[in-house]
Motif scaffolding. Sequence first.
Motif, mmCIF file in Angstrom:
data_model
loop_
_atom_site.group_PDB
_atom_site.id
_atom_site.type_symbol
_atom_site.label_atom_id
_atom_site.label_comp_id
_atom_site.label_asym_id
_atom_site.label_seq_id
_atom_site.Cartn_x
_atom_site.Cartn_y
_atom_site.Cartn_z
ATOM 1 N N GLY A 159 4.338 16.132 9.054
ATOM 2 C CA GLY A 159 4.417 14.715 9.423
ATOM 3 C C GLY A 159 3.101 13.995 9.179
ATOM 4 O O GLY A 159 3.070 12.872 8.673
ATOM 5 N N ILE A 160 2.003 14.646 9.515
ATOM 6 C CA ILE A 160 0.684 14.062 9.271
ATOM 7 C C ILE A 160 0.443 13.899 7.776
ATOM 8 O O ILE A 160 -0.089 12.873 7.334
ATOM 9 N N LEU A 215 1.600 7.986 2.787
ATOM 10 C CA LEU A 215 2.009 6.594 2.946
ATOM 11 C C LEU A 215 0.802 5.679 3.102
ATOM 12 O O LEU A 215 0.758 4.579 2.546
ATOM 13 N N ALA A 216 -0.206 6.135 3.830
ATOM 14 C CA ALA A 216 -1.421 5.334 4.007
ATOM 15 C C ALA A 216 -2.162 5.158 2.691
ATOM 16 O O ALA A 216 -2.655 4.066 2.384
ATOM 17 N N SER A 275 -0.189 2.665 0.634
ATOM 18 C CA SER A 275 -0.354 1.315 1.161
ATOM 19 C C SER A 275 -1.719 0.748 0.807
ATOM 20 O O SER A 275 -1.854 -0.440 0.510
ATOM 21 N N LEU A 331 8.692 5.192 3.926
ATOM 22 C CA LEU A 331 8.704 6.274 4.901
ATOM 23 C C LEU A 331 10.126 6.732 5.168
ATOM 24 O O LEU A 331 10.404 7.906 5.273
ATOM 25 N N GLY A 381 2.701 13.427 5.459
ATOM 26 C CA GLY A 381 3.526 12.302 5.008
ATOM 27 C C GLY A 381 2.909 10.967 5.366
ATOM 28 O O GLY A 381 2.908 10.022 4.563
ATOM 29 N N MET A 382 2.365 10.874 6.569
ATOM 30 C CA MET A 382 1.706 9.629 6.977
ATOM 31 C C MET A 382 0.460 9.371 6.132
ATOM 32 O O MET A 382 0.160 8.221 5.784
ATOM 33 N N GLN A 383 -0.263 10.416 5.786
ATOM 34 C CA GLN A 383 -1.447 10.266 4.937
ATOM 35 C C GLN A 383 -1.060 9.761 3.550
ATOM 36 O O GLN A 383 -1.712 8.883 2.998
#
Length: 180
Positions: free
Chosen positions: A29-30, A36-37, A40, A153, A32-34
Amino acid sequence: MIPRIDHQRGFSLIEAMVALLIIAVGLLGIAGMQGLAINSNATSRVRSVAALEAASMVAMMRANNAYWGTNAASASVSGGVLGGNATLVGLGTSTASCLNAVCAPAAMAASDLQRWAAGLAAQLPQGSGAVACAGAPLVCTVTVNWLEKNMALNAPTGAEAGALATATTGTFSYQTVVMP
């Protein structure tokens, strides 16, 4: 007789594997968030550059009021060169640079558009632009177009699912209106 111990000590292999699985899901999960960041951040950079490129064309138009303030002009730029559908009044086909020379207003407009087109092509993925002017008083619309990667996401739902599910990139544009 040996006393019987009813208390278990330590962890079993199953408990250790469950804990490892929970940690692995959290780390995914971390990650995936990285991702996406980072996407972005890249998207924000490209959009900022597009806004700056449009503002630079507006500044060039205001600096050359002798041309842009009196002529109803329209032009399209793509790939670092003035597009084939350019209809700038009195523009001609001059591609001479006016950076270190005194130029007529029309030649300055052509030089500005060429530099702007080169900037769009160098700074933006498949960058292109257009300047469309009309009306009295003269109002010009400066448009910057570019290609942008899409990353979401969550999976798209509803009406956008068909369009975004298969596409990984999309064309975006930025417009600004100016009265030179």
